[in-house]
Design a protein around this motif. Structure first.
Motif, mmCIF file in Angstrom:
data_model
loop_
_atom_site.group_PDB
_atom_site.id
_atom_site.type_symbol
_atom_site.label_atom_id
_atom_site.label_comp_id
_atom_site.label_asym_id
_atom_site.label_seq_id
_atom_site.Cartn_x
_atom_site.Cartn_y
_atom_site.Cartn_z
ATOM 1 N N ARG A 115 0.849 -1.196 0.000
ATOM 2 C CA ARG A 115 0.000 0.000 0.000
ATOM 3 C C ARG A 115 0.885 1.247 0.000
ATOM 4 N NH1 ARG A 115 -3.320 -3.366 3.714
ATOM 5 N NH2 ARG A 115 -5.328 -3.577 2.686
ATOM 6 N N PRO A 116 1.523 1.533 -1.129
ATOM 7 C CA PRO A 116 2.386 2.716 -1.159
ATOM 8 C C PRO A 116 1.574 4.018 -1.195
ATOM 9 C CG PRO A 116 2.346 1.669 -3.305
ATOM 10 C CD PRO A 116 1.556 0.800 -2.381
ATOM 11 N N MET A 117 2.289 5.107 -0.988
ATOM 12 C CA MET A 117 1.699 6.439 -1.090
ATOM 13 C C MET A 117 1.946 6.953 -2.504
ATOM 14 S SD MET A 117 3.116 7.853 2.551
ATOM 15 C CE MET A 117 4.751 7.199 2.213
ATOM 16 N N TRP A 118 1.047 7.815 -2.970
ATOM 17 C CA TRP A 118 1.110 8.327 -4.330
ATOM 18 C C TRP A 118 0.909 9.838 -4.334
ATOM 19 C CZ3 TRP A 118 2.122 4.877 -8.242
ATOM 20 C CH2 TRP A 118 2.008 3.525 -7.911
ATOM 21 N N ASP A 119 1.756 10.524 -5.104
ATOM 22 C CA ASP A 119 1.530 11.945 -5.352
ATOM 23 C C ASP A 119 0.710 12.021 -6.633
ATOM 24 O OD1 ASP A 119 1.507 14.638 -5.929
ATOM 25 O OD2 ASP A 119 3.645 14.940 -5.532
ATOM 26 N N ILE A 120 -0.588 12.303 -6.468
ATOM 27 C CA ILE A 120 -1.508 12.348 -7.605
ATOM 28 C C ILE A 120 -1.952 13.782 -7.899
ATOM 29 C CG2 ILE A 120 -2.257 9.966 -7.307
ATOM 30 C CD1 ILE A 120 -4.792 11.029 -5.924
ATOM 31 N N GLY A 121 -1.217 14.748 -7.325
ATOM 32 C CA GLY A 121 -1.504 16.147 -7.608
ATOM 33 C C GLY A 121 -2.363 16.847 -6.576
ATOM 34 N N ASN A 122 -2.812 16.149 -5.542
ATOM 35 C CA ASN A 122 -3.623 16.789 -4.511
ATOM 36 C C ASN A 122 -2.743 17.674 -3.629
ATOM 37 O OD1 ASN A 122 -5.994 15.600 -5.401
ATOM 38 N ND2 ASN A 122 -5.768 13.813 -4.065
ATOM 39 N N ARG A 123 -3.313 18.784 -3.166
ATOM 40 C CA ARG A 123 -2.580 19.759 -2.360
ATOM 41 C C ARG A 123 -3.382 20.145 -1.120
ATOM 42 N NH1 ARG A 123 0.911 18.014 -4.911
ATOM 43 N NH2 ARG A 123 1.980 18.909 -6.683
ATOM 44 N N THR A 124 -2.664 20.563 -0.085
ATOM 45 C CA THR A 124 -3.304 21.124 1.101
ATOM 46 C C THR A 124 -3.753 22.548 0.766
ATOM 47 O OG1 THR A 124 -1.282 22.132 1.966
ATOM 48 C CG2 THR A 124 -1.701 19.830 2.589
ATOM 49 N N PRO A 125 -4.572 23.169 1.618
ATOM 50 C CA PRO A 125 -4.942 24.567 1.379
ATOM 51 C C PRO A 125 -3.723 25.498 1.289
ATOM 52 C CG PRO A 125 -6.425 23.614 2.994
ATOM 53 C CD PRO A 125 -5.340 22.592 2.738
ATOM 54 N N ALA A 126 -2.625 25.101 1.925
ATOM 55 C CA ALA A 126 -1.397 25.909 1.881
ATOM 56 C C ALA A 126 -0.566 25.614 0.634
ATOM 57 C CB ALA A 126 -0.569 25.668 3.134
ATOM 58 N N GLY A 127 -1.001 24.661 -0.196
ATOM 59 C CA GLY A 127 -0.289 24.350 -1.433
ATOM 60 C C GLY A 127 0.735 23.246 -1.339
ATOM 61 N N GLU A 128 0.833 22.574 -0.192
ATOM 62 C CA GLU A 128 1.795 21.483 -0.038
ATOM 63 C C GLU A 128 1.223 20.186 -0.614
ATOM 64 O OE1 GLU A 128 2.683 21.222 4.097
ATOM 65 O OE2 GLU A 128 3.394 23.293 4.207
ATOM 66 N N SER A 129 2.112 19.324 -1.087
ATOM 67 C CA SER A 129 1.683 18.032 -1.635
ATOM 68 C C SER A 129 1.042 17.161 -0.568
ATOM 69 C CB SER A 129 2.887 17.265 -2.199
ATOM 70 O OG SER A 129 3.269 17.789 -3.428
ATOM 71 N N VAL A 130 -0.005 16.464 -0.973
ATOM 72 C CA VAL A 130 -0.655 15.468 -0.125
ATOM 73 C C VAL A 130 -0.450 14.120 -0.801
ATOM 74 C CG1 VAL A 130 -2.864 14.623 0.744
ATOM 75 C CG2 VAL A 130 -2.413 17.074 0.692
ATOM 76 N N LEU A 131 0.025 13.146 -0.056
ATOM 77 C CA LEU A 131 0.191 11.803 -0.603
ATOM 78 C C LEU A 131 -1.042 10.978 -0.282
ATOM 79 C CD1 LEU A 131 3.943 11.107 0.263
ATOM 80 C CD2 LEU A 131 2.958 11.996 -1.863
ATOM 81 N N ASN A 132 -1.518 10.240 -1.269
ATOM 82 C CA ASN A 132 -2.698 9.394 -1.117
ATOM 83 C C ASN A 132 -2.285 7.935 -1.206
ATOM 84 O OD1 ASN A 132 -3.645 12.046 -2.676
ATOM 85 N ND2 ASN A 132 -5.282 11.328 -1.377
ATOM 86 N N ILE A 133 -2.944 7.086 -0.442
ATOM 87 C CA ILE A 133 -2.586 5.664 -0.370
ATOM 88 C C ILE A 133 -3.447 4.852 -1.334
ATOM 89 C CG2 ILE A 133 -2.534 3.629 1.140
ATOM 90 C CD1 ILE A 133 -2.037 5.619 3.473
ATOM 91 N N ALA A 134 -2.799 3.910 -2.017
ATOM 92 C CA ALA A 134 -3.511 2.956 -2.875
ATOM 93 C C ALA A 134 -2.760 1.637 -2.894
ATOM 94 C CB ALA A 134 -3.652 3.490 -4.300
ATOM 95 N N GLN A 135 -3.506 0.554 -2.749
ATOM 96 C CA GLN A 135 -2.917 -0.774 -2.914
ATOM 97 C C GLN A 135 -2.470 -0.936 -4.358
ATOM 98 O OE1 GLN A 135 -6.346 -2.918 -0.873
ATOM 99 N NE2 GLN A 135 -4.693 -4.435 -0.811
ATOM 100 N N LEU A 136 -1.528 -1.837 -4.545
ATOM 101 C CA LEU A 136 -0.906 -2.033 -5.851
ATOM 102 C C LEU A 136 -0.990 -3.501 -6.249
ATOM 103 C CD1 LEU A 136 1.229 -0.666 -7.930
ATOM 104 C CD2 LEU A 136 2.897 -1.817 -6.508
ATOM 105 N N TRP A 137 -1.506 -3.766 -7.461
ATOM 106 C CA TRP A 137 -1.527 -5.123 -8.014
ATOM 107 C C TRP A 137 -0.755 -5.078 -9.325
ATOM 108 C CZ3 TRP A 137 -4.295 -9.376 -5.950
ATOM 109 C CH2 TRP A 137 -4.136 -10.554 -6.687
ATOM 110 N N VAL A 138 0.298 -5.871 -9.435
ATOM 111 C CA VAL A 138 1.089 -5.939 -10.659
ATOM 112 C C VAL A 138 0.451 -6.989 -11.560
ATOM 113 C CG1 VAL A 138 3.367 -6.347 -11.660
ATOM 114 C CG2 VAL A 138 3.182 -5.308 -9.389
#
Length: 197
Positions: A115-138
């Motif tokens: 379940r890695p973290m992903w930078d998918i472009g989401n930001r905090t109100p202050a403009g900082e990156s938010v990492l989102n979690i998603a399971q991974l299936w290869v």
């Protein structure tokens, strides 16, 4: 073994009288079952999900049958497909950074346990990156090594945070503070059911 669960799933197949030469029918599955080829029948049914969307009940029946046969990978795959039916499909082309450019020294498991973290472009109100979690299936392989490239499926912890993604968009994978890989979105499909996740 719960034959009714496999037959319940198979009941969603094309009826024999309207089947074309390439269609899989309930008689095809039944033939494997009568010859005690349970795993072959299950595998045949699993492959149907790549042909056209199937209902949640199909994947739930297959998952139950796989669990009863003690086929952990098949059961995990069918549970994964249950998630995708409820929440949608996200497929991406993932390239892991080679050893030395990230902290990963060993292949990552491909069966949905990571379940890695992903930078998918989401930001905090202050403009900082938010990492989102998603399971991974290869797809099509049990693991992916450092520096490797594979098609993967992602199961977000919070699917609503991922709705802005588009094909060809590039996102980054993080297992810690460093970037472990980059992924180009290949496909986004909406849920095929309105059942809650």
């Amino acid at each position: 073994m719960d034959v009714p669960k496999l037959l319940e799933a198979a009941s969603l197949l094309v009826r024999e009288e309207i089947a074309t030469e390439n269609d899989i029918t309930i008689n095809d599955v039944w033939d494997y079952l009568t010859h005690d080829k349970w795993e072959v029948a299950l595998g045949l049914l699993e492959e149907l999900g790549d042909v056209h969307p199937l209902p949640l009940s199909f994947w739930e029946a297959l998952a139950t049958a796989a669990e009863q046969m003690h086929l952990r990978n098949s059961a995990a795959w069918c549970r994964w497909r249950c998630y995708e039916t409820r929440n949608g499909i996200i497929r991406a082309d993932l390239t892991l950074h080679p050893t030395g450019e990230s902290h990963r020294q060993t292949p990552l498991p491909g069966n949905g346990v990571l379940r890695p973290m992903w930078d998918i472009g989401n930001r905090t109100p202050a403009g900082e990156s938010v990492l989102n979690i998603a399971q991974l299936w290869v797809e099509f392989t049990p693991s992916q090594g450092p520096g490797g490239r594979s098609t993967v499926r992602l199961a977000p912890l919070d699917p609503s945070q991922w709705q802005h993604l588009q094909p060809s968009q590039v996102i980054t994978m993080h297992e810690d503070q460093t970037v472990g890989g980059t992924a180009a979105i290949l496909e986004i499909q909406p849920p095929t059911t309105t059942t809650a996740a």
